[in-house]
Each structure stands twice: as structure tokens, then as C-alpha cells.
Design an enzyme around this catalytic site. Structure first.
Site, PDB file in Angstrom:
ATOM      1  N   LYS A  55      -9.782   5.830 -19.041  1.00  0.00           N
ATOM      2  CA  LYS A  55     -10.158   6.348 -20.352  1.00  0.00           C
ATOM      3  C   LYS A  55      -8.960   6.292 -21.313  1.00  0.00           C
ATOM      4  O   LYS A  55      -8.464   5.227 -21.555  1.00  0.00           O
ATOM      5  CB  LYS A  55     -10.725   7.758 -20.201  1.00  0.00           C
TER       6      LYS A  55
ATOM      7  N   TYR B 287     -17.694  16.306 -14.111  1.00  0.00           N
ATOM      8  CA  TYR B 287     -18.034  14.880 -14.212  1.00  0.00           C
ATOM      9  C   TYR B 287     -19.045  14.496 -13.117  1.00  0.00           C
ATOM     10  O   TYR B 287     -18.900  14.913 -11.968  1.00  0.00           O
ATOM     11  CB  TYR B 287     -16.739  14.064 -14.063  1.00  0.00           C
TER      12      TYR B 287
ATOM     13  N   ASP C 165      -8.874  18.222 -13.925  1.00  0.00           N
ATOM     14  CA  ASP C 165      -9.133  16.877 -14.437  1.00  0.00           C
ATOM     15  C   ASP C 165      -8.747  16.869 -15.915  1.00  0.00           C
ATOM     16  O   ASP C 165      -9.419  17.479 -16.747  1.00  0.00           O
ATOM     17  CB  ASP C 165     -10.621  16.559 -14.240  1.00  0.00           C
TER      18      ASP C 165
ATOM     19  N   ARG D 113       0.841  -1.205   0.000  1.00  0.00           N
ATOM     20  CA  ARG D 113       0.000   0.000   0.000  1.00  0.00           C
ATOM     21  C   ARG D 113       0.872   1.249   0.000  1.00  0.00           C
ATOM     22  O   ARG D 113       0.570   2.242  -0.657  1.00  0.00           O
ATOM     23  CB  ARG D 113      -0.972   0.006   1.192  1.00  0.00           C
TER      24      ARG D 113
HETATM   25  C1  LIG Z   1     -14.601   8.664 -16.008  1.00  0.00           C
HETATM   26  C2  LIG Z   1     -14.216   9.983 -15.499  1.00  0.00           C
HETATM   27  C3  LIG Z   1     -13.912  10.173 -14.142  1.00  0.00           C
HETATM   28  C4  LIG Z   1     -14.024   9.050 -13.120  1.00  0.00           C
HETATM   29  O1  LIG Z   1     -13.084   8.048 -13.344  1.00  0.00           O
HETATM   30  P1  LIG Z   1     -13.327   6.511 -12.941  1.00  0.00           P
HETATM   31  O2  LIG Z   1     -12.076   5.851 -13.421  1.00  0.00           O
HETATM   32  O3  LIG Z   1     -14.556   6.057 -13.652  1.00  0.00           O
HETATM   33  O4  LIG Z   1     -13.498   6.464 -11.472  1.00  0.00           O
HETATM   34  C5  LIG Z   1     -13.513  11.430 -13.749  1.00  0.00           C
HETATM   35  N1  LIG Z   1     -13.439  12.463 -14.604  1.00  0.00           N
HETATM   36  C6  LIG Z   1     -13.741  12.320 -15.914  1.00  0.00           C
HETATM   37  C7  LIG Z   1     -13.625  13.502 -16.826  1.00  0.00           C
HETATM   38  C8  LIG Z   1     -14.140  11.083 -16.398  1.00  0.00           C
HETATM   39  O5  LIG Z   1     -14.443  10.956 -17.707  1.00  0.00           O
END
Ligand SMILES: *Cc1c(COP(=O)(O)O)cnc(C)c1O
Length: 390
Positions: A199, A102, A174, A50
């Protein structure tokens, strides 16, 4: 990382390209949860997974290099990365958040952070005056998504950073939609870059992962403590999958973005499509700001059909994209924000943000753009226009 190479080359020829012990050209997956301490008084580099694991560390160092930060952190999902970063806040602090954030981040802020006495305000980040007018003495973080999800609104990163610095706030960004291939927020003064590595970074719809990168050493130490304390770290198999995905990130994104522009132009001219949101279109209100702060427009766009009925008909007839939550994969993904990514947002809040029942989001994959255009064109023949409906 060799500074003389381009980003594309550095994705492959970095410190991790060859395992020093064996010469292996793939990062070894270290499953051990704990590590033997040969010396009673002095522990080795790793003690418990961890707190630190060599496979996870390879990914953490790689993303730190790609984003131009001092340290990276890998988490079990994008939301784990985002939530852990929010733990930098304390009771009584206030956060300013982009209004079309998001959906999961919206839920975390409004339903969880609020219970811990953290205040929030959602603002239209495309309007710097609006942002400035909502900064309070206890504002500690300005939280940005640009392009935003799902309306691809563009926020002026420099402008936000200036406001944040003048008011003693941190800026979180983000960067899921752009990745460091197209946008490097730390270079623009952002403090914490966050990713859903689920993604584009991993890119194959086969792993959940999140990343955070910071540029400041002291902030890195604080975030490391939180990562270890909260414990939502990324598993080693998944860290390896993200590392594998990163090797083709540049070529995937380049190809998908080219197709996205073609598809956006096709949709923009189509009589049954009421609006197209893609920063690569020259009439997009954020086009020039985006060109200034990023080196490409990405692979995500969204568009408006007349209403839910039109969307339903389109989705039923379209053949190539998968109809699913998520984005940033090798296959094109069509999603319906009202019922998917933004289902956590009350209808009234959604509609205020332009996320109506007629909105579809498309993440363009690696199929031939021409095939996608033919597919969409055929599916649109079944769709009624708003005039025909009324
Ligand atoms: C999918 C997404 C998230 C969340 O990510 P997870 O891996 O699904 O927890 C956060 N911000 C954006 C812009 C996203 O497309």
C-alpha cells in the site's frame, strides 16, 4: 540515521543513500541465492538468501529505523508478515482482535489459526472496557488496526498497551493506513508493527510486500527464526521497489491526506451521502484520540450511500478512480468492501460491523482534489437517495 534531521529528510539521507563499494546512489539488487564461504570454519555474514540478503536487509533496516525499532523483517506480502507474526503464538493461546480487522487477517485467524488450537475473540477496540472484559488467562496477543479498515474506527493505542502489559500480552498493530510518517506505534509501547507495504510504503500499485518491526531484541530473535523457518521472504526486485517507493512516502502521503480531507468535507455535506468516515472530520468519534496518537489523518476514507443499487450507479459513473481492491497508491482507488476486501467475511458478520452493501472505501491518490470532487459530484447526480428509493 541522523537524529538531527526530520523524518522527511531521513527518508532520503540514511545509511543506504550511497553504496559503499561503488558510490551508487541506489541500493544494488543482489540476486544471488547463495554466498561463497571463503573460510571453512567461519561463515561470512550472508550464507543463503532466505536467511539474509543485502538488498532485503537494506529495506529491513530502513523500516526498522523509520518505525523506531531494533529490527525489521520483509515478507512476500502483508499477509505473509501478519501470518508469520501469528506464529509467535502456540496451541492453547488466545488472541483478542479488533472486530473490523482486514478481511485477509480475519480469514487467517478464523480459518487457519483455529485449526492449530489458537483461540480468538473479536471485540470493539474503541471500547477499552469491552477489551478488558474479554482478556483471558491465556490471552497472549491483542491485535489492533487503527484507523481500522474500512470504517476508520480509532483505537486508543496507549489504553490497549496498558491493558496488554498489565495482563502479560503482546500488542500487534497493523500500521498500513498510517505508515511511520503519521503514526509510530512502537514509541507508544506496541510490540510488533505490521505493514502491507503493498500500500502506501511502496505506493505505486506495482508490488506486493509485507513488513514487520519490533523494538525488543529477544522478540526480534524469535521473529527472525520464524521468518527463516516459514520462508515467506520478500524477493530482491520487490525489496528494491519498496525502497524506491519509500523515498517519496512523505510527500505522497502529505498530498493525498490534504485531498482526502477536502473530499471528506465535500461528501459529508452532500445530501446523497448518508455518512462519511474519516478521522480528520471533527465529528468523527475518534478524532481527538487519533490527534493525540498520530500526526495526520491519512488518505483513506469511506462513505455510505443508500444501498447496493446506489453504489453500483456511482461506480458506473465515476471516471477518475480505478475501481479495485487495494489502497495507498498514486492513483485514487475506489473499492467496495462488501465484495472486495471483506468478501471473506460472512454477510452477517460484515453487517454487524457496519460494512453494509452501501459502503464504499476511497483511497485518495495524487490527482487534483478539485478534479476528484467534480467527478464525484457528477456521478452522485445519477444516484438515488434512500427516500427516493422507498
Ligand atoms: C492490504 C492489507 C493487508 C494485506 O496485505 P497484502 O500485502 O495484500 O498481503 C493487511 N492489512 C491491511 C490494513 C491491508 O490494507
Amino acid at each position: 540515521m541522523e537524529k538531527s534531521f526530520s523524518f522527511q529528510t531521513n527518508l532520503l539521507h540514511n545509511k543506504w543513500k550511497i553504496d559503499e563499494q561503488t558510490g551508487a546512489v541506489s541500493v544494488p539488487i543482489q540476486h544471488a541465492s547463495t554466498f561463497h564461504q571463503a573460510n571453512f570454519d567461519e561463515f561470512g555474514k550472508y550464507d543463503y538468501s532466505r536467511s539474509g540478503n543485502p538488498t532485503r536487509e537494506a529495506l529491513e533496516e530502513t523500516i526498522a529505523e523509520l518505525e523506531g525499532g531494533v529490527r525489521g523483517f520483509a515478507f512476500s506480502s502483508g499477509m505473509a508478515a501478519i501470518s508469520t507474526a501469528f506464529l509467535l503464538l502456540s496451541k492453547g493461546d488466545h488472541v483478542l482482535v479488533t472486530e473490523d480487522v482486514y478481511g485477509g487477517t480475519y480469514r487467517m485467524i478464523t480459518e487457519v489459526l483455529s485449526r492449530f488450537g489458537i483461540e480468538y475473540t473479536f471485540v470493539d477496540m474503541t471500547d477499552l472496557h469491552e477489551v478488558a472484559s474479554h482478556i483471558r488467562p491465556n490471552t497472549k496477543v491483542i491485535y489492533v488496526e487503527t484507523p481500522s479498515n474500512p470504517l476508520l474506527k480509532i483505537t486508543d493505542i496507549h489504553g490497549i498497551v496498558k491493558l496488554a502489559k498489565a495482563n502479560g500480552c503482546l500488542t500487534f498493530l497493523d500500521n498500513t493506513f498510517m505508515t511511520p510518517v503519521l503514526q509510530r506505534p512502537l514509541d507508544l509501547g506496541v510490540d510488533v508493527v505490521l505493514h502491507s507495504a503493498t500500500k502506501f510504503l511502496a505506493g505505486h500499485s506495482d508490488v506486493l510486500a509485507g513488513l514487520a518491526v519490533v523494538k525488543d531484541k529477544e522478540l526480534a530473535d524469535r521473529l527472525y527464526k520464524l521468518q527463516n523457518a516459514f520462508g515467506a521472504v520478500l524477493g530482491v526486485q520487490d525489496a528494491w521497489l519498496v525502497l524506491r517507493g519509500l523515498k517519496t512516502l512523505h510527500v505522497r502521503l502529505e498530498q493525498s491526506a490534504q485531498s482526502a480531507l477536502k473530499i471528506a468535507k465535500f461528501l459529508a455535506k452532500h445530501p446523497k451521502v448518508e455518512a462519511v468516515y474519516y478521522p480528520g472530520l471533527s465529528d468523527h468519534p475518534g478524532h481527538s484520540i487519533h490527534r493525540y496518537q498520530a500526526s495526520g489523518f491519512g488518505a483513506v476514507l469511506s462513505f455510505h450511500l443508500a444501498d447496493e443499487e446506489a453504489v453500483r450507479t456511482f461506480v458506473q459513473h465515476v471516471k477518475i478512480p480505478v475501481f479495485a481492491v487495494s489502497l495507498g497508491a498514486v492513483e485514487s482507488i475506489l473499492s467496495y468492501p462488501a465484495k472486495m476486501s471483506h468478501a471473506a467475511m460472512p454477510k452477517e458478520e460484515r453487517e454487524k460491523r457496519g460494512i453494509t452493501d452501501g459502503l464504499l472505501r476511497l483511497s485518495v491518490g495524487l490527482e487534483a482534489a478539485e478534479d476528484l470532487i467534480v467527478d464525484f459530484s457528477e456521478a452522485l447526480t445519477y444516484v438515488k437517495t434512500s427516500e427516493a428509493v422507498s
